[in-house]
Design a protein around this motif. Structure first.
Motif, PDB file in Angstrom:
ATOM      1  N   PRO A  79       0.828  -1.211   0.000  1.00  0.00           N
ATOM      2  CA  PRO A  79       0.000   0.000   0.000  1.00  0.00           C
ATOM      3  C   PRO A  79       0.864   1.263   0.000  1.00  0.00           C
ATOM      4  CG  PRO A  79      -0.851  -1.591   1.575  1.00  0.00           C
ATOM      5  CD  PRO A  79       0.483  -2.118   1.102  1.00  0.00           C
ATOM      6  N   GLY A  80       0.467   2.221  -0.846  1.00  0.00           N
ATOM      7  CA  GLY A  80       1.212   3.473  -0.976  1.00  0.00           C
ATOM      8  C   GLY A  80       0.671   4.560  -0.065  1.00  0.00           C
ATOM      9  N   LEU A  81       1.270   5.721  -0.184  1.00  0.00           N
ATOM     10  CA  LEU A  81       0.854   6.893   0.578  1.00  0.00           C
ATOM     11  C   LEU A  81      -0.413   7.494  -0.031  1.00  0.00           C
ATOM     12  CD1 LEU A  81       4.414   8.451   0.845  1.00  0.00           C
ATOM     13  CD2 LEU A  81       3.160   7.349   2.688  1.00  0.00           C
ATOM     14  N   ASP A  82      -1.159   8.238   0.764  1.00  0.00           N
ATOM     15  CA  ASP A  82      -2.388   8.864   0.297  1.00  0.00           C
ATOM     16  C   ASP A  82      -2.121  10.113  -0.544  1.00  0.00           C
ATOM     17  OD1 ASP A  82      -3.967   6.939   1.533  1.00  0.00           O
ATOM     18  OD2 ASP A  82      -4.137   8.095   3.385  1.00  0.00           O
ATOM     19  N   GLU A  83      -0.975  10.760  -0.307  1.00  0.00           N
ATOM     20  CA  GLU A  83      -0.614  11.971  -1.046  1.00  0.00           C
ATOM     21  C   GLU A  83       0.895  12.159  -0.964  1.00  0.00           C
ATOM     22  OE1 GLU A  83      -1.434  15.148   2.575  1.00  0.00           O
ATOM     23  OE2 GLU A  83      -3.007  14.741   1.130  1.00  0.00           O
ATOM     24  N   PRO A  84       1.470  12.980  -1.861  1.00  0.00           N
ATOM     25  CA  PRO A  84       2.910  13.230  -1.764  1.00  0.00           C
ATOM     26  C   PRO A  84       3.259  13.815  -0.394  1.00  0.00           C
ATOM     27  CG  PRO A  84       2.084  13.989  -3.877  1.00  0.00           C
ATOM     28  CD  PRO A  84       0.879  13.626  -3.031  1.00  0.00           C
ATOM     29  N   PRO A  85       4.272  13.254   0.284  1.00  0.00           N
ATOM     30  CA  PRO A  85       4.571  13.667   1.652  1.00  0.00           C
ATOM     31  C   PRO A  85       5.523  14.859   1.748  1.00  0.00           C
ATOM     32  CG  PRO A  85       5.953  11.846   1.063  1.00  0.00           C
ATOM     33  CD  PRO A  85       5.042  12.090  -0.117  1.00  0.00           C
ATOM     34  N   TRP A  86       6.027  15.334   0.623  1.00  0.00           N
ATOM     35  CA  TRP A  86       7.033  16.389   0.599  1.00  0.00           C
ATOM     36  C   TRP A  86       6.804  17.186  -0.669  1.00  0.00           C
ATOM     37  CZ3 TRP A  86      10.083  17.387   4.626  1.00  0.00           C
ATOM     38  CH2 TRP A  86      11.245  18.153   4.470  1.00  0.00           C
ATOM     39  N   ALA A  87       7.191  18.429  -0.673  1.00  0.00           N
ATOM     40  CA  ALA A  87       6.985  19.286  -1.839  1.00  0.00           C
ATOM     41  C   ALA A  87       7.938  18.908  -2.979  1.00  0.00           C
ATOM     42  CB  ALA A  87       7.207  20.746  -1.447  1.00  0.00           C
ATOM     43  N   GLY A  88       7.539  19.232  -4.177  1.00  0.00           N
ATOM     44  CA  GLY A  88       8.417  19.136  -5.333  1.00  0.00           C
ATOM     45  C   GLY A  88       8.584  17.741  -5.896  1.00  0.00           C
ATOM     46  N   ASP A  89       9.631  17.612  -6.717  1.00  0.00           N
ATOM     47  CA  ASP A  89       9.904  16.358  -7.417  1.00  0.00           C
ATOM     48  C   ASP A  89      10.182  15.203  -6.458  1.00  0.00           C
ATOM     49  OD1 ASP A  89       9.593  17.646  -9.854  1.00  0.00           O
ATOM     50  OD2 ASP A  89      11.747  17.959 -10.146  1.00  0.00           O
TER      51      ASP A  89
END
Length: 90
Positions: free
Chosen positions: A16-26
């Motif tokens: 299972p992955g994360l629900d949203e990007p945990p850090w800004a940017g690339d």
């Protein structure tokens, strides 16, 4: 809603992955696309140790730059080592 799955670069399996990007940017997008929730939880434990051992103030640019570099190494580089004087809890 079905759990989003990723092929985790750290644990070398589909998880299972994360629900949203945990850090800004690339870097945040790379982590979102390639890192499982389980591996992210391991990073958070490592990050707590880094903040405590290096006495980081996460709101400063210097600490954020250090954390970003450590995070990239943790997931996509050679890994990170604890500070030289770190003694793991028993």
């Amino acid at each position: 809603m079905a759990q989003r799955m990723v092929n985790c670069v750290m644990l070398k399996k589909e998880l299972p992955g994360l629900d949203e990007p945990p850090w800004a940017g690339d870097l945040g997008q790379r982590i979102y696309d390639n890192v499982s929730q389980q591996a992210w939880d391991s990073w958070l434990d490592h990050l707590r140790m880094l903040i405590n051992e290096y006495r980081l103030v996460p709101s400063t640019k210097e600490a954020q730059d250090f954390i970003t570099h450590q995070m990239e190494q943790f997931f996509f580089g050679a890994g990170t080592a604890p500070p030289p004087q770190f003694i793991p809890p028993k």
